[in-house]
Scaffold this active site. Structure first.
Site, PDB file in Angstrom:
ATOM      1  N   LYS A   1       0.827  -1.222   0.000  1.00 25.09           N
ATOM      2  CA  LYS A   1       0.000   0.000   0.000  1.00 25.09           C
ATOM      3  C   LYS A   1       0.856   1.265   0.000  1.00 25.09           C
ATOM      4  CE  LYS A   1      -4.420  -1.782   1.195  1.00 25.09           C
ATOM      5  NZ  LYS A   1      -5.390  -2.106   2.225  1.00 25.09           N
TER       6      LYS A   1
ATOM      7  N   ARG B   1      -3.649 -10.034   4.605  1.00 26.87           N
ATOM      8  CA  ARG B   1      -4.013 -10.077   3.182  1.00 26.87           C
ATOM      9  C   ARG B   1      -2.785  -9.618   2.407  1.00 26.87           C
ATOM     10  NH1 ARG B   1      -6.046  -6.620  -0.523  1.00 26.87           N
ATOM     11  NH2 ARG B   1      -7.585  -7.443  -1.983  1.00 26.87           N
TER      12      ARG B   1
END
Ligand code: HH2
Length: 303
Positions: free
Chosen positions: A244, A278
């Protein structure tokens, strides 16, 4: 079971009852790995690579070989707008999402034993996916679709409730938290209460702080550092930090080149009590956490 990294012990454990009598054992601090399979043209790190069923299935099978404990299939990018990603991802009609998802889900269901989660905000997509054999629903909108709770309750499957504020298209602008961890914890508790009131048992609920969804880079880092404060909610925690943009805020790197930062986040999330991570890079994360766990165990047995 992966080795635990979190302190203190004893550890909290849960059994998620999946469909067809299957189960997923979860332990705080010894995270299971959910391998990300993005069936999208526009995901922030791997958009377009697995849009066709063939490469998507191959990719998913590779993630299972690498040690994924479950697969998370998403057919709509949820890249938020208003920040580094400009206007954010294009919303996808349910029919298009289903057309991308089904061929891959059906082929995988007959090939893999690991649980398959479907990352969708739409009740219609969830319903079709569950009928095709999906085991759990990962809803980044946390029941934003009023019909979603009924679908999940009816299927008696687990549900991931992810924290976010505002609409995807604009959530990276006008962010305001006084204490991000306290507010995310309180809002996750409220989301869980809503889900329970709609008939989804607490034992089926997984909570997620929603890194990157309506938070600044500093707030994402703080959420990972203080994850143990969310553990007090008593539900298993899923953390999605992989590749991210907050990682690039610290070490400037394009999404495909954020492995080291993702591993740092994985370790801190595990130490904070995450039960599920995840991730895009399953093998590297699994190896990294195995050695981290072995170091933690050596320290614990010496002390
Ligand atoms: N992050 C993304 C998508 N789904 N689900 C949960 N529960 N938690 C997350 O943090 C999360 C999520 C965004 O990542 P990615 O799938 O790689 O990208 P995109 O949304 O652009 O497809």
């Amino acid at each position: 079971m992966p080795t635990t990294i979190a302190e203190p012990r004893p550890l909290t454990a849960w059994t998620l009852e999946l469909r067809a009598g299957r189960r997923l054992e979860l332990v705080a601090g010894a995270p299971r790995l959910a391998g990300i399979v993005n069936l999208t043209p526009d995901s922030f790190s791997d958009g377009g690579r697995y849009l066709e069923p063939e490469p998507a299935v191959e990719h998913a099978l590779r993630l299972v070989e690498e040690g994924a404990d479950l697969l998370d299939l998403g057919a709509e990018s949820t890249r938020p707008g208003g920040g580094v990603y400009g206007a954010g991802a294009r919303p996808v009609p349910a029919g298009e999402e289903i057309a991308r998802l089904l061929p891959v889900l059906e082929r995988l269901r007959s090939k893999v034993a690991v649980p398959i989660s479907v990352d969708t905000r739409k009740a219609e997509v969830a319903r079709v996916a569950l009928e095709a054999g999906a085991d759990l629903i990962n809803d980044v909108s946390a029941l934003g679709d009023p019909a979603m709770a009924g679908v999940v309750a009816g299927a008696a499957c687990p549900l991931v409730l992810m924290h976010s504020r505002g609409e995807l298209a604009s959530m990276q602008s006008g962010i305001a938290f006084a204490d991000v961890v306290r507010e995310v914890r309180d809002e996750l508790a409220a989301l869980r209460a809503r889900a329970e009131a709609a008939g989804i048992g607490r034992a089926r609920i997984v909570l997620d702080p929603g890194l990157g969804f309506g938070k600044t880079a500093a707030q994402n880092l703080e959420l990972i550092a203080r994850l143990d404060e969310l553990a007090s909610l008593g539900s298993p925690l899923l953390v999605g930090a992989s590749r991210k943009s907050f990682i690039a805020h610290v070490t400037d790197a394009p999404p495909a080149d954020r492995l080291e930062g993702s591993l740092a986040a994985a370790l801190w999330a595990a130490r904070g009590g995450a039960a599920l991570l995840r991730v895009h890079d399953v093998q590297a994360t699994r190896r990294f956490l195995a050695v981290s766990g072995a170091i933690a165990a050596a320290g614990a047995s010496a002390g």
